[in-house]
Scaffold this motif. Sequence first.
Motif, short mmCIF file in Angstrom:
data_model
loop_
_atom_site.label_atom_id
_atom_site.label_comp_id
_atom_site.label_asym_id
_atom_site.label_seq_id
_atom_site.Cartn_x
_atom_site.Cartn_y
_atom_site.Cartn_z
N HIS A 162 40.52 39.10 39.47
CA HIS A 162 40.76 37.87 40.22
C HIS A 162 40.14 37.90 41.61
CE1 HIS A 162 43.31 35.33 37.71
NE2 HIS A 162 43.68 36.46 37.15
N ASP A 163 39.57 39.02 42.00
CA ASP A 163 38.95 39.10 43.32
C ASP A 163 37.69 38.24 43.37
OD1 ASP A 163 40.93 40.72 44.28
OD2 ASP A 163 39.77 42.58 44.13
N PRO A 164 37.33 37.77 44.57
CA PRO A 164 36.14 36.92 44.71
C PRO A 164 34.86 37.67 44.30
CG PRO A 164 37.42 36.97 46.75
CD PRO A 164 38.03 37.97 45.84
N ASP A 165 33.87 36.92 43.86
CA ASP A 165 32.60 37.50 43.41
C ASP A 165 31.93 38.35 44.48
OD1 ASP A 165 32.94 36.25 41.00
OD2 ASP A 165 31.55 34.61 41.43
N ASP A 166 32.13 38.02 45.75
CA ASP A 166 31.45 38.76 46.82
C ASP A 166 32.19 40.03 47.25
OD1 ASP A 166 33.57 37.58 48.14
OD2 ASP A 166 32.35 36.61 49.68
N GLY A 225 45.11 47.59 39.53
CA GLY A 225 45.27 47.04 38.19
C GLY A 225 44.04 46.21 37.80
N HIS A 226 43.63 46.33 36.55
CA HIS A 226 42.46 45.62 36.05
C HIS A 226 42.59 44.11 36.28
CE1 HIS A 226 40.05 43.66 32.83
NE2 HIS A 226 39.15 44.54 33.24
N LYS A 260 34.18 48.46 40.76
CA LYS A 260 35.25 48.99 39.91
C LYS A 260 35.26 48.29 38.55
CE LYS A 260 37.97 50.60 43.78
NZ LYS A 260 39.13 50.41 44.62
N LEU A 261 35.08 46.98 38.54
CA LEU A 261 35.02 46.25 37.27
C LEU A 261 33.81 46.68 36.45
CD1 LEU A 261 36.12 42.70 38.46
CD2 LEU A 261 37.36 44.19 36.88
N LEU A 262 32.70 46.93 37.12
CA LEU A 262 31.51 47.42 36.43
C LEU A 262 31.80 48.76 35.77
CD1 LEU A 262 28.51 47.09 35.74
CD2 LEU A 262 27.99 48.20 37.93
N MET A 317 48.66 44.97 33.88
CA MET A 317 48.18 45.59 35.12
C MET A 317 47.69 47.01 34.83
SD MET A 317 48.13 43.41 37.45
CE MET A 317 47.88 44.42 38.86
N ALA A 318 46.98 47.18 33.72
CA ALA A 318 46.48 48.51 33.35
C ALA A 318 45.67 49.10 34.49
CB ALA A 318 45.61 48.41 32.09
#
Length: 176
Positions: free
Chosen positions: A52-56, A46-47, A63-65, A35-36
């Motif tokens: 695991h969040d939905p694509d939309d 956490g990363h 944040k992932l970007l 959970m970094a």
Amino acid sequence: SSTKISRIQIDLLVNALANDMARVGTLQYMRSVGMAQMRWLGVEEGHHSLSHDPDDNKDSYAKLLKINQWFAGEFAYLAKRLSETPELTGDGSMLDNTLIVWTNELGKGNSHTLDNIPCVMIGGEKTFGYKMGRSVKLDKQPHNRLLLSLAHSFGHSGLKTFGKADLCEGGALSLV
């Protein structure tokens, strides 16, 4: 800061390779289910949860970007350091004779798919025979076949499988 620690680790790795204290190195920033939290990027979640969040979910996507752009910067720093370091034999830079690979164990975190796993490779075009500077789409090919190709390029052509044998069906990928 975490960036400073990352750069120190990369410099240490490059120095170990340059001084022939190591022939292989690995950088792993977190466990896949860890959970970094990348607070230095302004990301509190956490990363793993974000992945695991939905694509939309546009907020999670942003944040992932940001996280992946940071990883790309560290990857680029490693390539830069290798390119600036002369090979002991005087034959080009260390990057000319090194293959660096950035990959993930999944194609997408929210579905846990093994399809279309992203992989970036830099360096070693002359040494390993891979044509760089291009994008290759390997539709639904298990990464085991890529890893088998890498093993063959390092002189282990007798290997028929890498990891699970059924994921190597079709043999090594041809990437030349």
